[in-house]
Design a protein around this motif. Structure first.
Motif, PDB file in Angstrom:
ATOM      1  N   SER A  37       0.812  -1.225   0.000  1.00 24.91           N
ATOM      2  CA  SER A  37       0.000   0.000   0.000  1.00 24.91           C
ATOM      3  C   SER A  37       0.845   1.275   0.000  1.00 24.91           C
ATOM      4  N   ARG A  38       2.106   1.164   0.367  1.00 19.91           N
ATOM      5  CA  ARG A  38       2.902   2.394   0.435  1.00 19.91           C
ATOM      6  C   ARG A  38       3.824   2.590  -0.773  1.00 19.91           C
ATOM      7  N   LEU A  39       3.595   1.809  -1.793  1.00 25.06           N
ATOM      8  CA  LEU A  39       4.459   1.954  -2.979  1.00 25.06           C
ATOM      9  C   LEU A  39       3.900   3.072  -3.864  1.00 25.06           C
ATOM     10  N   GLU A  40       4.331   4.271  -3.569  1.00 27.69           N
ATOM     11  CA  GLU A  40       3.775   5.448  -4.240  1.00 27.69           C
ATOM     12  C   GLU A  40       3.947   5.364  -5.760  1.00 27.69           C
ATOM     13  N   GLU A  41       4.994   4.664  -6.194  1.00 27.42           N
ATOM     14  CA  GLU A  41       5.248   4.581  -7.638  1.00 27.42           C
ATOM     15  C   GLU A  41       4.094   3.902  -8.386  1.00 27.42           C
ATOM     16  N   LEU A  42       3.279   3.146  -7.648  1.00 27.28           N
ATOM     17  CA  LEU A  42       2.173   2.430  -8.313  1.00 27.28           C
ATOM     18  C   LEU A  42       0.862   3.216  -8.258  1.00 27.28           C
ATOM     19  N   ARG A  43       0.949   4.443  -7.797  1.00 24.42           N
ATOM     20  CA  ARG A  43      -0.279   5.216  -7.596  1.00 24.42           C
ATOM     21  C   ARG A  43      -0.355   6.352  -8.621  1.00 24.42           C
ATOM     22  N   GLY A  44      -1.553   6.712  -8.996  1.00 22.30           N
ATOM     23  CA  GLY A  44      -1.713   7.936  -9.772  1.00 22.30           C
ATOM     24  C   GLY A  44      -2.211   7.734 -11.190  1.00 22.30           C
ATOM     25  N   ILE A  95      -2.940   4.398 -15.475  1.00 21.94           N
ATOM     26  CA  ILE A  95      -3.519   4.383 -14.131  1.00 21.94           C
ATOM     27  C   ILE A  95      -2.735   3.380 -13.305  1.00 21.94           C
ATOM     28  N   GLY A  96      -2.066   3.878 -12.285  1.00 23.97           N
ATOM     29  CA  GLY A  96      -1.291   2.995 -11.413  1.00 23.97           C
ATOM     30  C   GLY A  96      -2.217   2.026 -10.700  1.00 23.97           C
ATOM     31  N   ALA A  97      -1.715   0.829 -10.445  1.00 21.60           N
ATOM     32  CA  ALA A  97      -2.561  -0.211  -9.853  1.00 21.60           C
ATOM     33  C   ALA A  97      -3.038   0.155  -8.452  1.00 21.60           C
ATOM     34  N   LEU A  98      -2.291   1.013  -7.760  1.00 23.08           N
ATOM     35  CA  LEU A  98      -2.702   1.375  -6.396  1.00 23.08           C
ATOM     36  C   LEU A  98      -3.636   2.583  -6.368  1.00 23.08           C
ATOM     37  N   THR A  99      -3.962   3.106  -7.505  1.00 29.18           N
ATOM     38  CA  THR A  99      -4.927   4.213  -7.553  1.00 29.18           C
ATOM     39  C   THR A  99      -6.251   3.710  -6.991  1.00 29.18           C
ATOM     40  N   THR A 100      -6.842   4.488  -6.107  1.00 27.48           N
ATOM     41  CA  THR A 100      -8.096   4.007  -5.531  1.00 27.48           C
ATOM     42  C   THR A 100      -9.235   4.172  -6.526  1.00 27.48           C
ATOM     43  N   ILE A 101     -10.269   3.401  -6.294  1.00 26.35           N
ATOM     44  CA  ILE A 101     -11.443   3.466  -7.159  1.00 26.35           C
ATOM     45  C   ILE A 101     -12.066   4.855  -7.094  1.00 26.35           C
ATOM     46  N   SER A 102     -12.054   5.451  -5.915  1.00 28.74           N
ATOM     47  CA  SER A 102     -12.575   6.825  -5.784  1.00 28.74           C
ATOM     48  C   SER A 102     -11.778   7.795  -6.633  1.00 28.74           C
ATOM     49  N   GLU A 103     -10.463   7.633  -6.592  1.00 23.99           N
ATOM     50  CA  GLU A 103      -9.629   8.542  -7.376  1.00 23.99           C
ATOM     51  C   GLU A 103      -9.946   8.421  -8.862  1.00 23.99           C
ATOM     52  N   ILE A 104     -10.232   7.226  -9.322  1.00 22.96           N
ATOM     53  CA  ILE A 104     -10.583   7.043 -10.731  1.00 22.96           C
ATOM     54  C   ILE A 104     -11.938   7.682 -11.018  1.00 22.96           C
TER      55      ILE A 104
END
Lengths: 321, 770, 215
Positions: free
Chosen positions: A52-59, A70-79
């Motif tokens: 959950s803390r791998l920022e590189e997978l977010r955004g 879309i990074g895999a750790l992007t939340t559904i809300s963010e999408i």
């Protein structure tokens, strides 16, 4: 209550991959699905590897060629709330907004939404079903109103994701990393039917994680997602229709129609697509496409309604073009 | 008589008649107002300690091992590994001393014990563990090895009564002779009818699912037991626990200040109560046992489902000539009340001389029923209100008009005794007016996929009169503030708020100066459990009597100081004054006798209900729905509930009940059903809140309107209040079904109504019309 | 077990970095009876943090502006720790499976199910519970709006509803009725008070805006 497990917090992707290879190790992104499975003892969870803390997978980022990462750790809300998504892929924003409940959308990630285990009540319940290594798919003779009408044999789960059908319709590509390196493939090819492999729903190998989803540019693409469920929130699709079309003047130049809730994978209705391409949208064209989409359906005792429902929902989606 | 179970459980210990004469309120200053609840702060700040919040020093956590089969015999049970697990402090099995406790010995159902070697439903208790953390308790459960002899199971009442069906009990599956009722000559009634309609209906088993799970915390001090139980009635828990554990009532103190919902499922103890007490005894530590959500769906009650056949006949003018009703249901593995009160609406609501009903109940391998919000009534209403619409159509009458032509002022089911009041006519008429029924009904049908329709339904509720016993104490302090002591639980209906308003009305004390002590057998007075819409009509007269007793004592003392007749004196906001002589006034705290005594204690009792009369609430509900004919989706657009529950005691909580009952009825109408794996294992497949769907905020209209029909009832009791909490959910689902019919021409006789059922019916309907 | 210096509202929280995790900082302050011996964890900083099953490790949580240090097992949910270890029972537990919302708390201002959140995952985040909405002993705006509109019955789902509305209003100060519905759609109310919850959410939005927003 959750059974005992070890917990590993990865600080780099490589650390995650190093720890995921062993038996009983499972990845934790938002955690909503893995913790549910662990608590219900759907399968053994010995080790939770938190990424959950791998920022590189977010955004969510747009490239110069118009494609969207879309990074895999992007939340559904963010999408759901992303202006980039809302503007270019309204169907995806809709699909993400239809997932579960606000809290789960805030917590759940895209990777998790694509890889979540099925919601079949036999699979999730304390039934030793075929998918869990038993002899029987209990849905065949049992309570099967929510089960598959297409592609079911020998296991009649339906794929639970809302984002998956829409992303397949949008021609998304999925990126995966493992200890042996990275690979990517069209998202459509990521999912596997039970007759290919009963024990899993996709090609993710133990020790691999989803890193991102890539969407091609959406210039000229209209997309929509229509989900029908028994209640208005925190419910999976009885049937959903993900539609992406490119119009050429008043005719349909390109069409992708993917159904959720009807099959163990996001079900691409290619016959329906063929019935649309080159046509002008009209009630009769829409009806032909809807009929084509479910032509091969083989309902179980309680789910024949899904054939009607899929047709009705496809019709509505097409008439709304 | 099954109905007796719901409104009079055994002989009722009467409380004395109130001492004071109680005139009916004409105008009220506080009662009836829309005032925030007296416990709003506690419930909103987190200060309220619910039983599941209780956390005591050295407290352990208990967990129950449950049978995973619908029907099985325990062959052997091995706890060796569990004993060695970290944190484990105690294990209970059928072999443990003191566990050979008869379970529900007062029930009319078959006998059982705490840990029965035959498990007749999935979720039956087999063993229990106490450990330092709930995680460790569950770890230990996972290591208990049980060998079961799995037996064939039967999951529905029809199958249970077929020859050769698996036997739930050695004597078979019939829960006894069918209960029957008959008045008049039904055959002659149908002969005299100009129109007859007949239909078969089906309703699923529903689950209460209150938000706070069932459970308790048990603590012993020597031979005295204290229980913090999530319950609707602390005195029920006290008497049942004392009987089971062979303790004096005085040694069982039950505290239930707050309860996170019950809806009937928390009127009685559960096995978990005794398990917690036994684990606490064995470990000499407090033990907390709260069930998992899955457990609460399996084994702490349900609303029976079943099938119903209803035939109705009427004259051309709409007057009913005959009603014939048959129901088959199940109370689960142990309760014989599978169709209890299914027929009450049919027997009592509409004027009809010739009525015959029959209810048959069968045992099945599933959890036992418990009363759920208006037991039997919503099921019967599903049939009755739909058949009336069908009859109206056949006669060419508006559904509302048909109902208005069959009104009565007597309780036909009780031998024709009059109601103390009935506002049913007003509910129908004023409700229809406020809803805009006539215009909505006359609106031409849309021709697209989205169609709208309106529907309605009426109801009465068997209880709702309340009655003795109840005792309340009002303590008036030297500074004019007040303590109210009563045993009743406030299950969320606003009991505390209503009672504080009654005290405020009589003593002129502002609500914020009233403190309430309640729901504690150690410190508060006896009250029956809060359920059956009888709490307000039971408790409010007792509280009023206590306040009046208190007031009279104060006025007598003041009269001595003021040298004026008591009859002239009034009390308001800490002051006594003469209504005749404005110079005669004094602050209460200056009353000389009172200054010495410091408190005045008033005692109030609930007097008897009037003889030879029935007191019942009535209602009519109206709704508008939109149906998507392509997808079978049904959206409820608006709802109106017009309720005659006598005096409106507290407007905010009154309206809230109406909203809540309608929301629960929407769940029944559109989505809820327990699903058992009938053809294979008999196990419940939807034992969670994702698969057992209850309404979310997305499923209810923001526009729900509550229209109180405030009929003055001078006879029912001294506050004029009748029950409200059950009628609000009785006709809701049927009204939705009628609206769906109005919108689509499809009558859905089996609940719930959603795409999984409606689409195929719509398709069949279109085919017939084509 | 908890630091007594209560932080001023909106004041910046002291940074709790990843390094605090599993370092010995919390050990001096722990002492909760968990039935499981505390294990001093791996304090190496150059590899992934690993906690074996059944081990307890010290963790520092920031709850309502207060730092709390305690020992947790990897599997302990935030809801369990709040309710049974810290005895902050404003947060309720209705299902323990992410389906009802009674356990809703804000994690960095965003509503989440604390029953589906491992406590270890909440380290470094700002956690807000029902108790954290109080201003001293006074009810906060959303709580007062719920009282005024009678937006509860039994009150057990209520803390979660309040937190869902609070979270909604922090990201959307002026929500429409549909946005309010959606905002509380992850919170079941079996008493069925939804219409009053909608009214309370509107009122709370007005109240917050009336004072220039912000909590």
């Amino acid at each position: 209550m959750l059974p005992n497990f070890a917990y590993i917090r990865a600080r780099t992707k490589q650390e995650a991959l190093n720890n995921l290879g062993s038996e009983g190790a499972h990845v934790h992104a938002g955690g909503t699905d893995i913790l549910g499975c662990a608590r219900a003892e759907v399968f053994e969870v010995e080790k939770i590897v938190s990424i959950s803390r791998l920022e590189e997978l977010r955004g969510i980022t747009r490239s110069s060629d118009g494609s969207l990462r879309i990074g895999a750790l992007t939340t559904i809300s963010e999408i759901a709330q992303s202006p980039l998504v809302q503007e270019s892929y309204p169907g995806l924003a809709q699909a993400a907004g239809d997932v579960a409940s606000p809290q789960l959308r805030n917590q759940g990630t895209l990777g998790g939404n694509l890889c979540q285990r099925p919601r079949c009540w036999y699979f999730r319940g304390d039934f030793h079903c075929a998918k869990k290594g038993g002899d029987l798919c209990y849905a065949v003779e049992g309570e099967n109103r929510y089960h598959a009408i297409l592609g079911g044999d020998p296991c009649y789960i339906v794929h639970p994701s809302d984002t998956a059908p829409m992303l397949v319709a949008l021609g998304a590509e999925i990126h995966i990393s493992g200890a042996a390196g990275s690979r990517s493939m069209p998202l459509q090819d990521f999912f596997v039917l039970p007759d290919q492999d009963l024990s899993r729903e996709n090609l993710l190998e133990p020790g691999e994680i989803v890193t991102e989803v890539l969407l091609p540019g959406a210039s000229g693409i209209k997309s929509s997602y229509r989900k029908i469920r028994e209640r208005g929130a925190w419910d999976f699709a009885l049937v959903s229709v993900a539609l992406a079309v490119r119009m050429n003047g008043s005719t349909i130049a390109e069409a992708r129609l993917v159904l959720g809730g009807v099959a163990p994978v996001p079900w691409r209705a290619e016959a329906a697509e063929r019935a649309l391409i080159g046509k002008q949208p009209s009630p009769s064209v829409a009806a032909d496409a809807a009929a084509a989409a479910v032509a091969g359906a083989q309902p179980l005792e309680q789910n024949a309604y899904k054939v009607l429902l899929a047709k009705g929902a496809i019709l509505e989606s097409l008439l709304a073009l | 008589m099954t109905e007796a179970r719901y409104y009079e459980r055994g002989p009722i210990p009467e409380t004395p008649e109130p001492k004071q004469r109680q005139d009916h309120w004409t105008a009220t200053k506080v009662v009836g107002q829309a005032l925030p609840r007296v416990d709003a702060y506690q419930r909103l700040s987190g200060a309220a300690i619910y039983p599941s919040d209780v956390n005591l020093p050295e407290m352990l956590y208990g967990a129950v091992l449950r049978c995973p089969h619908a029907h099985a015999k325990v062959q052997s049970l091995d706890t060796t590994a569990a004993e060695q697990m970290p944190g484990v402090r105690a294990i209970l099995t059928a072999e443990s001393p003191g566990t050979d406790i008869p379970w529900q010995p007062e029930s009319e159902g078959p006998a059982s014990v705490l840990f029965d070697s035959v498990c007749r439903f999935e979720g039956e208790a087999v063993a229990a563990v106490a450990a330092a953390t709930p995680y460790q308790a569950h770890d230990a459960l996972r290591t208990i090895r049980v060998v079961y002899d799995v037996l064939p199971a039967v999951s529905n009442p029809q199958a249970a009564l077929e020859p050769g069906a698996p036997k739930v009990h050695p004597d078979g599956n019939s829960s006894g002779e069918p209960s029957t009722y008959e008045r008049g000559d039904v055959n002659a009634g149908f002969d005299a009818a100009d129109a007859v309609v007949e239909e078969t209906f089906a309703v699923p088993f529903l689950l209460h699912t209150p938000l706070e799970p069932h459970g308790c915390v048990a603590r012993w001090e020597g031979d005295k037991l204290t229980l913090w139980e999530s319950t609707q009635g602390v005195y029920n828990v006290q008497s049942q626990t004392a009987a089971a554990l062979d303790l004096p009532l005085s040694h069982v103190r039950v505290i239930g200040h707050y309860v996170g919902g019950g809806f009937g499922s928390k009127l009685a103890i559960g096995k978990y109560t005794l398990i917690a007490a036994l684990l606490a005894k064995q470990t000499a530590k407090p033990v907390k046992v709260f069930l998992s959500r899955e457990e609460t769906l399996l084994c702490v009650g349900n609303r029976p489902g079943g099938t119903m056949r209803l035939k109705a006949g009427a004259k051309r003018d709409g007057s009913l000539t005959a009603l014939e009703f048959e129901a088959l249901g199940s109370g689960g593995a142990y309760s014989p009340y599978g169709t209890g009160l299914f027929d009450w609406q049919i027997r009592d609501l509409y004027n009809c001389s010739n009525v015959r009903t029959k209810g048959q109940s069968a045992y099945i391998n599933a959890g036992e029923e418990r009363p759920m919000r208006a037991p039997g009534h919503p099921q019967g209403s599903w049939a009755l209100e739909q058949i009336l619409d069908a009859l109206a159509e056949k006669l060419g009458l508006d559904p509302l008009e048909l109902r208005l032509r069959n009104l009565t002022t007597v309780s036909q089911a009780r031998g024709g005794i009059p109601y103390t009041s009935t506002g049913f006519k007003e509910c129908l008429e004023e409700g229809a007016r406020a809803f805009g029924w006539a215009a909505a009904r006359a609106r031409p049908a849309a021709d697209g996929a989205l169609v709208r329709g309106v529907g309605m339904g009426g109801c009465t509720w068997i209880a709702g009169a309340g009655g003795p016993p109840s005792t309340a104490i009002v303590k008036y302090f030297a500074d004019g503030s007040v303590n109210l002591n009563m045993g009743a639980s406030d299950i969320g209906t606003g009991t505390k708020t209503v009672m504080a308003m009654v005290v405020a009305e009589e003593l002129g004390v502002p609500l914020e100066r009233i403190q309430i002590e309640h729901a504690d057998t150690g410190t508060t007075e006896f009250a029956t459990a809060s359920g059956g819409s009888k709490t307000v009509p039971t408790e409010s007269p007792a509280v009023r009597a206590a306040a009046l007793d208190c007031k009279e004592q104060l006025l007598v003392m003041a009269a001595a100081d003021l040298e004026t007749p008591v009859g002239d004196l009034q009390l308001h906001e800490g002051e006594v004054f003469s209504s005749r002589d404005s110079s005669k006034r004094m602050a209460v705290k200056e009353i000389s006798q009172f200054q010495r005594r410091r408190t005045v204690v008033g005692i109030g009792y609930r007097g008897p209900n009037p003889e030879g009369k029935a007191t019942c609430p009535f209602a009519a509900q109206f709704c508008e729905v939109e149906v998507d004919k392509l997808t079978g989706e049904v959206r409820v657009l608006r709802f109106l509930g017009a309720h005659d529950s006598g005096r409106v005691m507290s407007r905010l909580t009154y309206d809230n009940q109406v909203y809540g009952g309608i929301v629960m009825g929407i769940g029944f109408g559109l989505m809820e059903r327990r699903v058992l794996d009938e053809k294979q294992t008999g196990k419940m497949v939807n034992r969670n809140w994702h698969d057992y769907k209850i309404p979310t905020a997305m499923d209810v209209p923001a526009a729900i309107e509550s229209l109180p029909i405030e009929i003055q009832d001078l006879e029912c009791n001294t506050t004029g209040a009748k029950g409200l909490g059950e009628p609000v959910t009785i006709p809701t689902a049927a009204a939705i079904a009628n609206a769906v019919y109005h919108a689509t021409g499809v009558r859905v006789t089996e609940a719930p109504i959603n795409p999984t059922r409606l689409l195929e019916l719509l398709a069949a309907h279109d085919q017939r019309r084509a | 077990m908890e630091d007594n210096h209560r932080k001023k509202k909106n004041a910046a929280e002291p940074g709790v970095t990843r390094r605090h995790f599993l370092t010995g900082t919390g050990l001096g302050a722990v002492g909760l009876a968990t039935g499981v011996p505390a294990v001093e964890g791996d304090t190496k900083t150059d590899s992934a943090v690993v906690i074996e099953a059944g081990q307890t490790v010290p963790v520092t949580l920031q709850i309502n502006g207060v730092r709390k240090r305690l020992l947790v097992e990897p599997r302990w949910s935030l809801a369990y720790v709040l309710r049974e270890q810290l005895v902050m029972t404003g947060t309720k537990l209705g299902c323990d499976r992410g389906e009802c919302g009674a356990c809703t708390v804000l994690v960095d201002d965003v509503p989440r199910y604390s029953c589906m959140t491992l406590t270890l995952e909440a380290e470094d985040s700002k956690i807000t519970t029902l108790e954290g909405l109080l201003d001293g002993e006074e009810l906060g705006d959303v709580q007062r709006a719920f009282a005024e509109k009678d937006a509860f019955q039994c009150g057990y789902c209520t803390p979660g509803q309040v937190m869902a509305v609070e979270g909604l209003l922090r990201s959307n100060p002026d929500p429409s009725i549909e946005e309010i519905r959606t905002g509380v759609s992850g919170n079941l109310c079996r008493c069925g008070t939804y219409p009053n919850i909608f009214k309370a959410a509107h009122l709370a939005a007005d109240m917050k805006r009336g004072r220039g927003g912000g909590s």
